[in-house]
Design a protein around this motif. Structure first.
Motif, short mmCIF file in Angstrom:
data_model
loop_
_atom_site.label_atom_id
_atom_site.label_comp_id
_atom_site.label_asym_id
_atom_site.label_seq_id
_atom_site.Cartn_x
_atom_site.Cartn_y
_atom_site.Cartn_z
N VAL A 106 1.12 -0.82 -0.07
CA VAL A 106 0.15 0.27 -0.21
C VAL A 106 1.06 1.27 -0.17
O VAL A 106 0.66 2.15 -0.88
CB VAL A 106 -1.06 0.03 1.02
N ILE A 122 -5.27 1.97 -4.31
CA ILE A 122 -5.17 1.30 -3.70
C ILE A 122 -6.82 1.07 -3.19
O ILE A 122 -7.21 0.17 -2.55
CB ILE A 122 -5.17 2.66 -2.36
N MET A 123 -7.56 1.60 -3.46
CA MET A 123 -9.34 0.69 -3.47
C MET A 123 -9.39 -0.20 -4.12
O MET A 123 -9.51 -1.46 -3.41
CB MET A 123 -10.15 2.32 -4.27
N GLU A 126 -7.07 -2.94 -2.15
CA GLU A 126 -7.88 -3.88 -1.05
C GLU A 126 -9.12 -4.18 -1.12
O GLU A 126 -9.37 -5.00 0.02
CB GLU A 126 -7.72 -2.22 -0.52
N ALA A 127 -9.67 -4.20 -1.89
CA ALA A 127 -11.29 -4.42 -2.31
C ALA A 127 -10.82 -5.92 -2.82
O ALA A 127 -11.41 -7.01 -2.27
CB ALA A 127 -11.45 -3.49 -2.94
N CYS A 129 -7.91 -7.04 -1.77
CA CYS A 129 -7.33 -8.44 -0.74
C CYS A 129 -8.38 -8.59 0.41
O CYS A 129 -8.55 -10.00 0.69
CB CYS A 129 -6.62 -7.35 0.18
N VAL A 130 -9.66 -8.33 0.44
CA VAL A 130 -11.22 -8.07 1.39
C VAL A 130 -11.22 -9.67 0.76
O VAL A 130 -11.88 -10.50 1.37
CB VAL A 130 -12.16 -7.59 1.00
N ALA B 103 -6.55 -3.94 5.78
CA ALA B 103 -7.42 -3.52 3.97
C ALA B 103 -8.37 -2.75 4.39
O ALA B 103 -8.25 -1.67 3.98
CB ALA B 103 -8.21 -4.67 3.21
N GLN B 107 -9.29 0.76 3.36
CA GLN B 107 -10.06 1.03 2.29
C GLN B 107 -10.78 2.29 2.37
O GLN B 107 -11.61 3.38 1.84
CB GLN B 107 -11.43 0.19 2.23
#
Lengths: 311, 311
Positions: A106, A122-123, A126-127, A129-130, B103, B107
């Motif tokens: 990140v 980044i959005m 990380e989405a 990653c979830v 994460a 976000q």
């Protein structure tokens, strides 16, 4: 990154051995995800090479953080023919190193010169990653469970593998300042490609050459993993499926002859053929998702590489 | 967040019990970090309440992700008087839930309306995360090791605790659009406050009231943890230090009378007094770091709360 995390990170990435001596060739990963970022960016043209390299590094760090944690969760002692980080340094170090690589991924994106691209990247990462977490959680829950359907399996594979590969292609397009429709199309291409990649991985997990894959032969079967060929076989309603289900339901450790028998049963029940067909279909869908303007030779070559791995 | 991760997350945060029934009062954390974001923002004035709330949520998620992983690494079975997530659902679920909360924290920051603040906040929070990882790694390496100095300990506490509390205060100032000098000053305030917080935590770990802390009495001593009172005592060169070192070097499980004796030895060797003095000094340094313009009543009240916890 500070010691001892730096040594562990370089070991995991195959740059050196646990004592920082030179690693043998083949210890590094394929860096498929980073390569896809570059190929997607190049296909969209107009890209800034600097930003693309940072994004490629970030997705590789994100991928490797999840590998470190997956190895702990799955109890896998080897990866790419070498002991995993947790089996060298212990689970605590492997968990904390994964967390640090997640943060580093990140940080690299936050450092992009174009803040609007940074925030979007980044959005998306990380989405993703979830989704990876949900997929890994589902994968763990499959272990030892019967009654997993092909649909269950494909949903899990979408979360665990395809979403990150889709993210890589979308972020490559983003770094090339492609329009939203192109970013979305490359995301779909990567998603389909990622499903194919997982299905081929499952085939390799049963019929792959250990010399090429670095995994013990039949290790997925020995651990009674519900991979696509197995799930397809178990849902085939055949005689072989019944015998395979009995082998999977048995609590005792599998012998080598059990593993060989299981592989033969999966093939008899049509699981191998079905998984290969699913993989081929996903590759076709991937290629179909690409607008002609971005159907580059590199992306085609990477697509075919995914399907033609040694197995 | 999707199930089953959502249920586990709400359980960890004290919103409900493992079966989603109402949690008993006191199961939620103090949310000190979130409160510091608000207090720092308010002290700087001009802040946008919406952004501050998002930043407060992000730091709480980051903190809770590290707690989930720390509990796995430290093998802690209880937190705030309830079983930890790993001891209810297993270590794999706790690892993956921590990853997902990490994460989610990022976000929320990426979603801030002001992209420049978003990028700065993400940079700072992830740099802090790397520090937390290094600090946790160092803390794990202290366990069972003799020869840890007070300086070693303070460096570890800076990484493991103070940097995140410093980050909270700096991000609060950032959300209030404070200038760089004010953001840095609040970061220093929080860092000093965080050191004091850790030192007081260590005192509570030995002399705290289990009814208030939710931790078994003397649990840090029973696990031979190198906390500040112990490290200060062991480095005192006194008779009591020698006896304490022998107790810590012994491999056998400590009985309750061993734990009581260890606590008495730490006090005899001056460890309790030294830790209290270090904490008081850090609080004074925290207050001194604050420019008069932002020396708000809330920040003063929170500083004193940190030092006056039940022990």
């Amino acid at each position: 990154m500070r010691e001892p995390l730096a040594t562990m990170a370089g070991y995991h990435l195959g740059w050196w051995d646990a004592d920082r001596s030179l690693a043998v060739e083949g210890s590094a990963g394929k860096a498929l995800r980073g390569a896809l970022v570059f190929a997607a960016a190049a296909a969209c043209t107009g890209g800034d090479v600097g930003d693309t390299a940072q994004i490629a590094a970030a997705v590789e760090l994100m991928h490797n953080f999840t590998l470190l944690h997956d190895d702990v969760m799955d109890g896998d002692r080897t990866r790419r023919g070498r002991p995993t980080v947790w089996s060298v340094w212990g689970t605590s170090d492997a968990i904390v190193l994964g967390d640090a690589l997640h943060a580093a991924a990140v940080q690299i994106l936050a450092d992009l010169r174009d803040q609007s691209i940074a925030v979007k990247a980044i959005m998306r990462l990380e989405a993703t990653c979830v989704e990876l977490c949900v997929g890994q959680n589902e994968d763990c829950s499959f272990e030892g469970r019967l009654g997993v359907t092909v649909d269950d399996y494909i949903r899990m594979a979408a979360g665990k593998t395809a979403c990150l590969i889709g993210c890589c292609c979308a972020l490559g397009a983003l770094s090339a300042k492609a329009d939203d429709a192109t970013v979305a199309a490359l995301g779909r291409f990567g998603h389909e490609l990622g499903l194919a990649f997982q299905f081929v991985d499952d085939l390799i997990g049963i019929w792959g050459d250990p010399g090429v894959t670095g995994k013990p032969v039949g290790s997925d079967l020995a651990r009674r993993k519900a991979t696509l060929p197995v799930v397809a076989a178990l849902n085939s309603g055949s005689e072989a499926a019944i015998e395979l289900a009995a082998l999977y339901a048995d609590g005792a450790d599998m012998t080598q002859s059990d593993v060989d028998r299981a592989a033969a049963l999966v093939e008899l029940a049509g699981g191998r053929r079905a998984a290969q067909r699913f993989a081929d279909e996903r590759i076709q869908a991937a290629v179909a998702a690409l607008p002609d303007a971005v159907k580059s030779e590199d992306l085609m070559a990477l697509s075919h590489l995914v399907c033609r791995r040694e197995h």
